[in-house]
Design an enzyme around this catalytic site. Structure first.
Site, PDB file in Angstrom:
ATOM      1  NE  ARG A 120       5.834  61.543  20.705  1.00 40.57           N
ATOM      2  CZ  ARG A 120       5.497  62.118  19.547  1.00 40.57           C
ATOM      3  NH1 ARG A 120       5.268  63.406  19.496  1.00 40.57           N
ATOM      4  NH2 ARG A 120       5.386  61.387  18.457  1.00 40.57           N
ATOM      5  NE  ARG A 199       3.443  55.940  18.570  1.00 35.64           N
ATOM      6  CZ  ARG A 199       3.503  56.998  17.759  1.00 35.64           C
ATOM      7  NH1 ARG A 199       2.414  57.439  17.173  1.00 35.64           N
ATOM      8  NH2 ARG A 199       4.640  57.625  17.557  1.00 35.64           N
ATOM      9  CG  ASP A 324       0.010  67.721  15.371  1.00 33.61           C
ATOM     10  OD1 ASP A 324       0.597  67.776  14.268  1.00 33.61           O
ATOM     11  OD2 ASP A 324       0.194  66.808  16.190  1.00 33.61           O
ATOM     12  CB  ALA A 337       7.836  66.970  15.546  1.00 30.25           C
TER      13      ALA A 337
END
Length: 433
Positions: A120, A199, A324, A337
């Protein structure tokens, strides 16, 4: 040739667009505003750009947007640091035995609509630098305290008391955006989705040192998923196997009033995977604990509107929500995204079509064009999660393709810019009536 094909920016519109948030949605909105002839400025609370995070996915409907920038140069830079599964595909394993149920092949590469899965922060840095290269003003370290609008202008109040004025304000600063309250006319609280993800992203050093896990790192990029009862574990290696990352989705009813991101505990992850294929625990055990994040998945009911003054008595229609802020996605959609990018492209096109004298019509048309599509794509996150978490293994034995990650043409084939150009005039006319 169209301006999109030649990468040419269109004539100036005189529309100043204030964008709150320098995430992917905000940056892409700014870049597309430049391409459409507007003057964007971004305000971001973080004081500096940091290369943080783990894996993020962009489908071909996002790749189509990136590929139009700088004659494909930006997409080529993103490709270099993204996973390449041309040969490997996606191995889907049964949770307990570890057997590979099916290898889902990677579709042929299309340079006009590339797919990106990468870090990211690293992908964000490429987009951030391109926005700066185009001359987008990005003001870091400035928290927005309030939003305001009149019949002829809209703007923000910064924490230090500075009042910034423009023609449009775009709230692209996530699910906690203060713009939500202004647009909705009330404060809506986030709720737990009933799920959370652990994660992590880490180097391959310890994976290579173990003969059992070395296979994932020594022969290029890989992607493996273990599917089980109310849990799924996805593990990737990238950059030729040098970087490792994994995401584990599981049931979790944690209270999210204050925060939904915490340092994770490897012991808790191992407990969830206790009866699973031992390879899962092997991979988890190579993860440095300080690299583990426990992320509670937020859920919000679909918002009734994304534009101020729309469907409510107050508001002048110059403030809108994007990404978002308007529609949080579950990771299993792999589209969160990408849908923010589609929002930004659509908004920039429609502002041009509507013109400086009809901002209200342009923003209403933006909601009209995007709303139903986004709501349908949002649902895929739930349906994919539920398909995996409630797998009928007898059915899968007869037809292994039923467990594959869905690749739906109506999502992937969409061209946000082309669509907005085709229907924009008509929708703006209706929205302005």
């Amino acid at each position: 040739m169209t301006a999109a094909e030649t990468n040419g920016a269109k004539p100036k519109t005189g529309i100043k667009v204030i964008i709150v948030g320098a995430g992917f949605g905000g940056l892409v909105t700014a870049i597309e505003c430049v391409r459409q002839g507007h003057s964007p400025v971004i305000y971001e609370a973080f004081p500096s750009l940091k290369i943080l995070g783990d894996i993020i996915s962009f489908g071909p409907n996002a790749g189509r947007i990136f590929a139009r920038w700088k004659n494909g140069e930006i997409a080529r830079a993103m490709r270099k640091i993204s996973i390449d599964l041309t040969d490997y595909g996606f191995n889907i394993h049964k949770w307990d035995t570890g057997e590979i149920v099916i290898n889902q092949k990677t579709p042929p590469r299309d340079e006009t609509a590339p797919v990106f899965n990468g870090h990211r922060g690293e992908l964000h840095e490429i987009v951030f630098n391109y926005a700066k290269e185009l001359g987008v003003e990005i003001v870091l370290g400035q928290r927005v305290e309030n939003y305001w609008e009149t019949e002829t202008a809209a703007g923000i109040m910064l924490e230090d008391g500075t009042r910034v004025e423009g023609d449009v304000v775009v709230g692209s600063d996530g699910v906690r955006s203060k713009a939500r309250t202004l647009v909705l006319g009330y404060e809506d609280k986030p709720k737990s989705s009933g799920y959370a993800v652990w994660r992590s992203w880490f180097s391959n050093k310890d994976m290579l040192a173990d003969p059992e896990t070395r296979q994932f790192c020594e022969n290029g990029d890989t992607f493996n998923g273990w599917i089980g009862p109310d849990v799924h574990f996805l593990f990737s290696t990238l950059k030729g196997g040098s970087d490792c990352c994994w995401v584990l989705t599981h049931r979790d009813e944690h209270d999210i009033d204050e925060s939904w991101s915490f340092p994770g505990k490897l012991s808790e992850v191992k407990e969830v995977l206790r009866d699973w294929d031992p390879m899962c625990t092997k991979i988890i055990s190579k993860t440095p604990e300080e690299k583990l994040v426990d992320w509670k998945l937020v859920y919000r009911d679909p918002l009734p509107n994304w534009v101020s003054g729309y469907g409510t008595a107050s508001g002048h229609g110059r403030i809108c929500l994007l990404g978002d802020s308007a529609h949080p996605f579950l990771p299993t959609s792999a589209q969160g995204a990408t849908q923010a990018l589609e929002d930004g492209v659509t908004l920039a096109v429609l502002l041009r079509e509507a013109g400086k004298d009809n901002i209200r019509g342009g923003l209403r048309a933006y909601q009209h064009i995007r709303y139903d599509r986004v709501t349908k794509v949002q649902k895929t996150g739930e349906t994919t999660r539920d398909m995996w978490h409630n797998t009928d293994w007898e059915k899968v034995k007869k037809d292994p393709t039923t467990i594959q990650f869905p690749r739906e043409e109506w999502i992937f084939m969409h061209d946000a810019e082309k669509h907005a150009e085709e229907v924009g005039h008509e929708v703006i006319a209706k929205a302005s009536a």
